[in-house]
Design a protein around this motif. Structure first.
Motif, short mmCIF file in Angstrom:
data_model
loop_
_atom_site.label_atom_id
_atom_site.label_comp_id
_atom_site.label_asym_id
_atom_site.label_seq_id
_atom_site.Cartn_x
_atom_site.Cartn_y
_atom_site.Cartn_z
N MET A 1 -29.96 47.17 34.03
CA MET A 1 -31.13 47.12 33.20
C MET A 1 -31.67 48.54 33.06
SD MET A 1 -32.82 43.54 34.42
CE MET A 1 -33.22 43.09 32.75
N PRO A 2 -32.43 48.81 32.03
CA PRO A 2 -32.94 50.17 31.81
C PRO A 2 -33.72 50.76 32.99
CG PRO A 2 -33.34 48.82 29.87
CD PRO A 2 -32.81 47.91 30.95
N ASN A 3 -34.38 49.90 33.77
CA ASN A 3 -35.19 50.39 34.89
C ASN A 3 -34.39 50.56 36.18
OD1 ASN A 3 -34.75 47.77 35.65
ND2 ASN A 3 -36.90 47.19 35.79
N ALA A 5 -32.72 48.17 37.74
CA ALA A 5 -32.54 46.88 38.42
C ALA A 5 -31.32 46.17 37.84
CB ALA A 5 -33.78 46.02 38.25
N PHE A 6 -30.95 45.07 38.44
CA PHE A 6 -29.81 44.28 38.00
C PHE A 6 -30.27 42.90 37.56
CE2 PHE A 6 -28.30 47.51 40.82
CZ PHE A 6 -27.16 47.98 40.20
N GLY A 7 -29.66 42.40 36.50
CA GLY A 7 -29.95 41.05 36.01
C GLY A 7 -28.88 40.09 36.48
N GLN A 9 -26.69 36.44 35.52
CA GLN A 9 -26.31 35.41 34.57
C GLN A 9 -25.07 34.71 35.11
OE1 GLN A 9 -25.65 37.57 30.92
NE2 GLN A 9 -23.47 37.53 31.19
N ARG A 26 -28.93 32.92 31.58
CA ARG A 26 -29.43 34.24 31.96
C ARG A 26 -30.78 34.05 32.62
NH1 ARG A 26 -27.15 34.79 26.89
NH2 ARG A 26 -25.33 36.15 26.88
N VAL A 28 -34.46 35.41 34.52
CA VAL A 28 -35.53 36.38 34.34
C VAL A 28 -35.67 37.34 35.53
CG1 VAL A 28 -38.04 36.60 34.06
CG2 VAL A 28 -36.79 34.86 32.79
N GLU A 30 -35.36 40.16 38.30
CA GLU A 30 -34.58 41.38 38.42
C GLU A 30 -34.29 41.61 39.90
OE1 GLU A 30 -36.74 44.48 36.49
OE2 GLU A 30 -36.51 43.55 34.51
N ALA A 37 -28.10 39.91 42.73
CA ALA A 37 -28.04 39.26 41.41
C ALA A 37 -26.91 38.24 41.37
CB ALA A 37 -27.87 40.30 40.32
#
Length: 59
Positions: A1-3, A5-7, A9, A26, A28, A30, A37
């Motif tokens: 993720m841009p920050n 962190a990891f998403g 799914q 997916r 929400v 992070e 994740a």
């Protein structure tokens, strides 16, 4: 993720050929690590499968 962190799914596939389906979920939250994740996605996917297989069959 841009920050950084990891998403999470998960994809749950079932059936064969033209009768196959694939549910992609997916989530929400992070996570700080890829492992966290992955574990979350696995746990949620397993819960979804358990709920689907425990539904009563209506005739």
């Amino acid at each position: 993720m841009p920050n950084g962190a990891f998403g999470a799914q998960v994809s749950v596939a079932s059936g064969r050929g033209s009768a196959s389906t694939d549910r992609v979920m997916r989530f929400v939250p992070e996570f700080a690590t890829p492992a966290a994740a992955n574990q979350y996605a696995l746990d949620e996917g397993m819960l979804w499968v358990e709920r689907q297989t425990s539904k009563p069959i209506l005739l």
